[in-house]
Design an enzyme around this catalytic site. Sequence first.
Site, PDB file in Angstrom:
ATOM      1  N   ASP A 183       0.851  -1.189   0.000  1.00 39.67           N
ATOM      2  CA  ASP A 183       0.000   0.000   0.000  1.00 39.67           C
ATOM      3  C   ASP A 183       0.886   1.238   0.000  1.00 39.67           C
ATOM      4  O   ASP A 183       1.950   1.242   0.632  1.00 39.67           O
ATOM      5  CB  ASP A 183      -0.946   0.027   1.207  1.00 39.67           C
ATOM      6  CG  ASP A 183      -2.029   1.073   1.015  1.00 39.67           C
ATOM      7  OD1 ASP A 183      -2.781   0.985   0.023  1.00 39.67           O
ATOM      8  OD2 ASP A 183      -2.116   2.001   1.826  1.00 39.67           O
TER       9      ASP A 183
HETATM   10  C1  LIG Z   1       2.425   9.036  -5.370  1.00 36.20           C
HETATM   11  C2  LIG Z   1       2.230   8.038  -6.485  1.00 36.20           C
HETATM   12  C3  LIG Z   1       1.335   6.984  -6.374  1.00 36.20           C
HETATM   13  N1  LIG Z   1       1.176   6.098  -7.401  1.00 36.20           N
HETATM   14  C4  LIG Z   1       0.222   4.976  -7.280  1.00 36.20           C
HETATM   15  C5  LIG Z   1       0.819   3.718  -6.691  1.00 36.20           C
HETATM   16  C6  LIG Z   1      -0.393   2.925  -6.271  1.00 36.20           C
HETATM   17  O1  LIG Z   1      -0.808   2.103  -7.354  1.00 36.20           O
HETATM   18  C7  LIG Z   1      -1.443   4.003  -6.020  1.00 36.20           C
HETATM   19  C8  LIG Z   1      -1.835   4.054  -4.573  1.00 36.20           C
HETATM   20  O2  LIG Z   1      -2.887   3.178  -4.348  1.00 36.20           O
HETATM   21  P1  LIG Z   1      -2.782   1.799  -3.563  1.00 36.20           P
HETATM   22  O3  LIG Z   1      -4.046   1.667  -2.776  1.00 36.20           O
HETATM   23  O4  LIG Z   1      -1.472   1.709  -2.819  1.00 36.20           O
HETATM   24  O5  LIG Z   1      -2.737   0.700  -4.715  1.00 36.20           O
HETATM   25  P2  LIG Z   1      -3.742   0.386  -5.910  1.00 36.20           P
HETATM   26  O6  LIG Z   1      -5.159   0.523  -5.477  1.00 36.20           O
HETATM   27  O7  LIG Z   1      -3.302   1.169  -7.122  1.00 36.20           O
HETATM   28  O8  LIG Z   1      -3.406  -1.138  -6.212  1.00 36.20           O
HETATM   29  P3  LIG Z   1      -3.667  -2.467  -5.329  1.00 36.20           P
HETATM   30  O9  LIG Z   1      -4.345  -2.066  -4.038  1.00 36.20           O
HETATM   31  O10 LIG Z   1      -4.535  -3.345  -6.184  1.00 36.20           O
HETATM   32  O11 LIG Z   1      -2.300  -3.046  -5.102  1.00 36.20           O
HETATM   33  O12 LIG Z   1      -0.852   5.248  -6.413  1.00 36.20           O
HETATM   34  C9  LIG Z   1       1.907   6.223  -8.567  1.00 36.20           C
HETATM   35  O13 LIG Z   1       1.753   5.418  -9.488  1.00 36.20           O
HETATM   36  N2  LIG Z   1       2.801   7.242  -8.684  1.00 36.20           N
HETATM   37  C10 LIG Z   1       3.006   8.169  -7.709  1.00 36.20           C
HETATM   38  O14 LIG Z   1       3.840   9.081  -7.878  1.00 36.20           O
END
Ligand SMILES: Cc1cn([C@H]2C[C@H](O)[C@@H](COP(=O)(O)OP(=O)(O)OP(=O)(O)O)O2)c(=O)[nH]c1=O
Length: 185
Positions: free
Chosen positions: A70
Amino acid sequence: MFYLASQSPRRRQLLEQIGIDHRTLDVDVEEVRAAGESPDDYVSRVARDKARAGFALVRNEAGAIVLGADTEVVLDDEVFGKPAVEADAIAMLRRLSGREHRVLSVVWAVAGSGETTTRSISLVRFAPLTDDAIAAYVATGECFGKAGAYAIQGRAAAFIENLTGSYSGVMGLPLFETARLLADR
Ligand SMILES: Cc1cn([C@H]2C[C@H](O)[C@@H](COP(=O)(O)OP(=O)(O)OP(=O)(O)O)O2)c(=O)[nH]c1=O
Protein backbone atom coordinates in the site's frame (compact mmCIF):
# COMPACT_ATOMS: atom_id res chain seq x y z
CA MET A 1 5.64 -19.50 -6.27
CA PHE A 2 5.36 -15.75 -5.71
CA TYR A 3 2.04 -13.99 -5.91
CA LEU A 4 1.28 -10.26 -5.92
CA ALA A 5 -2.09 -9.41 -4.38
CA SER A 6 -2.59 -6.28 -6.49
CA GLN A 7 -4.50 -4.92 -9.42
CA SER A 8 -1.89 -2.23 -10.01
CA PRO A 9 -0.07 -2.67 -13.34
CA ARG A 10 2.77 -0.53 -11.94
CA ARG A 11 3.42 -2.92 -9.05
CA ARG A 12 3.49 -5.85 -11.47
CA GLN A 13 6.02 -4.07 -13.70
CA LEU A 14 8.15 -3.05 -10.74
CA LEU A 15 8.30 -6.61 -9.41
CA GLU A 16 9.21 -7.84 -12.89
CA GLN A 17 11.95 -5.20 -13.04
CA ILE A 18 13.88 -7.02 -10.29
CA GLY A 19 13.29 -10.41 -11.89
CA ILE A 20 10.67 -11.82 -9.54
CA ASP A 21 8.44 -14.15 -11.55
CA HIS A 22 4.97 -14.00 -10.12
CA ARG A 23 1.26 -14.29 -10.68
CA THR A 24 -1.24 -11.68 -9.60
CA LEU A 25 -4.22 -12.21 -7.35
CA ASP A 26 -7.32 -10.01 -7.33
CA VAL A 27 -8.21 -8.91 -3.84
CA ASP A 28 -10.56 -6.20 -2.70
CA VAL A 29 -9.58 -4.63 0.60
CA GLU A 30 -11.38 -1.66 2.07
CA GLU A 31 -9.08 1.34 2.51
CA VAL A 32 -10.53 3.32 5.40
CA ARG A 33 -8.38 4.83 8.15
CA ALA A 34 -9.72 4.05 11.63
CA ALA A 35 -10.23 6.83 14.17
CA GLY A 36 -6.95 7.47 15.99
CA GLU A 37 -4.93 5.24 13.64
CA SER A 38 -1.57 6.78 12.67
CA PRO A 39 -0.77 7.10 8.95
CA ASP A 40 2.06 4.54 9.33
CA ASP A 41 -0.16 2.03 11.10
CA TYR A 42 -2.92 2.54 8.54
CA VAL A 43 -0.69 1.98 5.49
CA SER A 44 0.83 -1.11 7.10
CA ARG A 45 -2.57 -2.56 8.04
CA VAL A 46 -3.96 -2.12 4.52
CA ALA A 47 -0.85 -3.69 2.92
CA ARG A 48 -1.07 -6.63 5.36
CA ASP A 49 -4.79 -7.07 4.69
CA LYS A 50 -4.11 -7.22 0.93
CA ALA A 51 -1.37 -9.85 1.40
CA ARG A 52 -3.51 -11.90 3.80
CA ALA A 53 -6.55 -11.74 1.49
CA GLY A 54 -4.32 -12.97 -1.34
CA PHE A 55 -2.82 -15.74 0.77
CA ALA A 56 -6.31 -16.99 1.64
CA LEU A 57 -6.76 -17.76 -2.08
CA VAL A 58 -3.60 -19.89 -2.41
CA ARG A 59 -3.02 -21.24 1.09
CA ASN A 60 -3.34 -24.83 -0.08
CA GLU A 61 -0.41 -24.45 -2.43
CA ALA A 62 2.89 -25.54 -0.84
CA GLY A 63 5.49 -22.76 -0.81
CA ALA A 64 3.17 -19.96 -1.88
CA ILE A 65 4.40 -16.48 -0.87
CA VAL A 66 2.01 -13.57 -1.32
CA LEU A 67 3.07 -9.91 -1.45
CA GLY A 68 0.70 -7.06 -0.68
CA ALA A 69 1.54 -3.35 -0.76
CA ASP A 70 0.00 0.00 0.00
CA THR A 71 1.18 3.51 -0.85
CA GLU A 72 -0.17 6.74 0.57
CA VAL A 73 0.73 10.42 0.47
CA VAL A 74 0.88 12.02 3.92
CA LEU A 75 0.83 15.77 4.65
CA ASP A 76 0.41 17.18 8.18
CA ASP A 77 -0.75 13.77 9.48
CA GLU A 78 -3.46 13.70 6.83
CA VAL A 79 -3.53 10.73 4.45
CA PHE A 80 -4.24 11.50 0.78
CA GLY A 81 -5.57 8.43 -0.95
CA LYS A 82 -6.74 8.26 -4.54
CA PRO A 83 -8.99 11.11 -5.74
CA ALA A 84 -12.56 10.08 -6.57
CA VAL A 85 -13.38 13.07 -8.76
CA GLU A 86 -11.56 16.03 -10.37
CA ALA A 87 -12.40 18.34 -7.47
CA ASP A 88 -10.59 15.98 -5.05
CA ALA A 89 -7.54 15.91 -7.29
CA ILE A 90 -7.44 19.71 -7.56
CA ALA A 91 -7.77 20.09 -3.78
CA MET A 92 -4.97 17.58 -3.13
CA LEU A 93 -2.59 19.18 -5.62
CA ARG A 94 -3.26 22.65 -4.20
CA ARG A 95 -2.31 21.33 -0.76
CA LEU A 96 0.87 19.68 -2.08
CA SER A 97 1.94 22.78 -4.06
CA GLY A 98 5.13 24.45 -2.79
CA ARG A 99 5.57 21.98 0.07
CA GLU A 100 7.27 18.78 1.07
CA HIS A 101 5.19 15.68 1.88
CA ARG A 102 5.89 12.06 2.81
CA VAL A 103 5.09 9.03 0.69
CA LEU A 104 4.74 5.83 2.70
CA SER A 105 4.93 2.45 0.98
CA VAL A 106 4.56 -0.71 3.03
CA VAL A 107 4.99 -4.26 1.75
CA TRP A 108 4.00 -7.47 3.51
CA ALA A 109 5.00 -11.01 2.51
CA VAL A 110 2.60 -13.66 3.81
CA ALA A 111 3.40 -17.38 3.63
CA GLY A 112 2.55 -20.55 5.52
CA SER A 113 5.80 -20.08 7.45
CA GLY A 114 4.88 -16.58 8.66
CA GLU A 115 4.60 -12.90 7.80
CA THR A 116 7.33 -10.31 7.24
CA THR A 117 7.23 -6.67 6.28
CA THR A 118 9.28 -3.74 5.00
CA ARG A 119 8.65 -0.10 4.11
CA SER A 120 10.02 2.99 2.45
CA ILE A 121 9.45 6.53 3.64
CA SER A 122 10.18 9.12 0.98
CA LEU A 123 10.14 12.92 1.08
CA VAL A 124 8.84 14.66 -2.04
CA ARG A 125 8.96 18.41 -2.50
CA PHE A 126 6.62 20.01 -5.02
CA ALA A 127 7.38 23.33 -6.69
CA PRO A 128 4.67 25.98 -6.31
CA LEU A 129 1.92 25.15 -8.84
CA THR A 130 -0.44 27.65 -10.44
CA ASP A 131 -4.13 26.85 -10.63
CA ASP A 132 -3.76 26.69 -14.42
CA ALA A 133 -0.98 24.11 -14.14
CA ILE A 134 -3.09 22.03 -11.75
CA ALA A 135 -6.14 22.25 -14.01
CA ALA A 136 -4.10 21.21 -17.06
CA TYR A 137 -2.60 18.27 -15.16
CA VAL A 138 -5.93 17.04 -13.83
CA ALA A 139 -7.42 17.29 -17.35
CA THR A 140 -4.87 14.67 -18.52
CA GLY A 141 -6.53 12.13 -16.21
CA GLU A 142 -3.15 10.95 -14.92
CA CYS A 143 -4.14 11.85 -11.35
CA PHE A 144 -6.76 9.09 -11.11
CA GLY A 145 -5.84 5.82 -9.43
CA LYS A 146 -2.80 7.51 -7.81
CA ALA A 147 -2.34 8.35 -4.15
CA GLY A 148 -2.11 12.13 -3.72
CA ALA A 149 -3.45 12.62 -7.28
CA TYR A 150 -0.07 12.54 -9.01
CA ALA A 151 2.30 10.14 -10.75
CA ILE A 152 6.03 10.73 -10.29
CA GLN A 153 6.59 8.42 -13.27
CA GLY A 154 4.38 10.59 -15.46
CA ARG A 155 3.89 14.28 -16.19
CA ALA A 156 3.99 15.15 -12.49
CA ALA A 157 7.75 14.60 -12.68
CA ALA A 158 7.81 18.21 -13.90
CA PHE A 159 6.39 19.34 -10.51
CA ILE A 160 8.92 17.59 -8.27
CA GLU A 161 11.85 19.71 -7.08
CA ASN A 162 13.35 17.06 -4.84
CA LEU A 163 12.96 13.42 -3.84
CA THR A 164 14.71 11.86 -0.86
CA GLY A 165 14.02 8.17 -0.51
CA SER A 166 12.75 5.53 -2.91
CA TYR A 167 11.55 6.41 -6.42
CA SER A 168 10.04 2.93 -6.85
CA GLY A 169 8.45 3.30 -3.40
CA VAL A 170 6.69 6.46 -4.51
CA MET A 171 5.49 4.55 -7.60
CA GLY A 172 4.02 1.83 -5.39
CA LEU A 173 6.63 -0.86 -4.62
CA PRO A 174 10.01 -0.05 -3.02
CA LEU A 175 12.33 -2.37 -4.93
CA PHE A 176 15.45 -2.37 -2.79
CA GLU A 177 13.41 -3.05 0.33
CA THR A 178 11.25 -5.69 -1.40
CA ALA A 179 14.30 -7.53 -2.75
CA ARG A 180 15.79 -7.59 0.77
CA LEU A 181 12.51 -8.80 2.24
CA LEU A 182 12.39 -11.73 -0.17
CA ALA A 183 16.11 -12.53 0.18
CA ASP A 184 15.85 -12.59 3.99
CA ARG A 185 13.04 -15.11 4.04
C1 LIG B 1 2.42 9.04 -5.37
C2 LIG B 1 2.23 8.04 -6.49
C3 LIG B 1 1.34 6.98 -6.37
N1 LIG B 1 1.18 6.10 -7.40
C4 LIG B 1 0.22 4.98 -7.28
C5 LIG B 1 0.82 3.72 -6.69
C6 LIG B 1 -0.39 2.92 -6.27
O1 LIG B 1 -0.81 2.10 -7.35
C7 LIG B 1 -1.44 4.00 -6.02
C8 LIG B 1 -1.83 4.05 -4.57
O2 LIG B 1 -2.89 3.18 -4.35
P1 LIG B 1 -2.78 1.80 -3.56
O3 LIG B 1 -4.05 1.67 -2.78
O4 LIG B 1 -1.47 1.71 -2.82
O5 LIG B 1 -2.74 0.70 -4.71
P2 LIG B 1 -3.74 0.39 -5.91
O6 LIG B 1 -5.16 0.52 -5.48
O7 LIG B 1 -3.30 1.17 -7.12
O8 LIG B 1 -3.41 -1.14 -6.21
P3 LIG B 1 -3.67 -2.47 -5.33
O9 LIG B 1 -4.35 -2.07 -4.04
O10 LIG B 1 -4.54 -3.35 -6.18
O11 LIG B 1 -2.30 -3.05 -5.10
O12 LIG B 1 -0.85 5.25 -6.41
C9 LIG B 1 1.91 6.22 -8.57
O13 LIG B 1 1.75 5.42 -9.49
N2 LIG B 1 2.80 7.24 -8.68
C10 LIG B 1 3.01 8.17 -7.71
O14 LIG B 1 3.84 9.08 -7.88
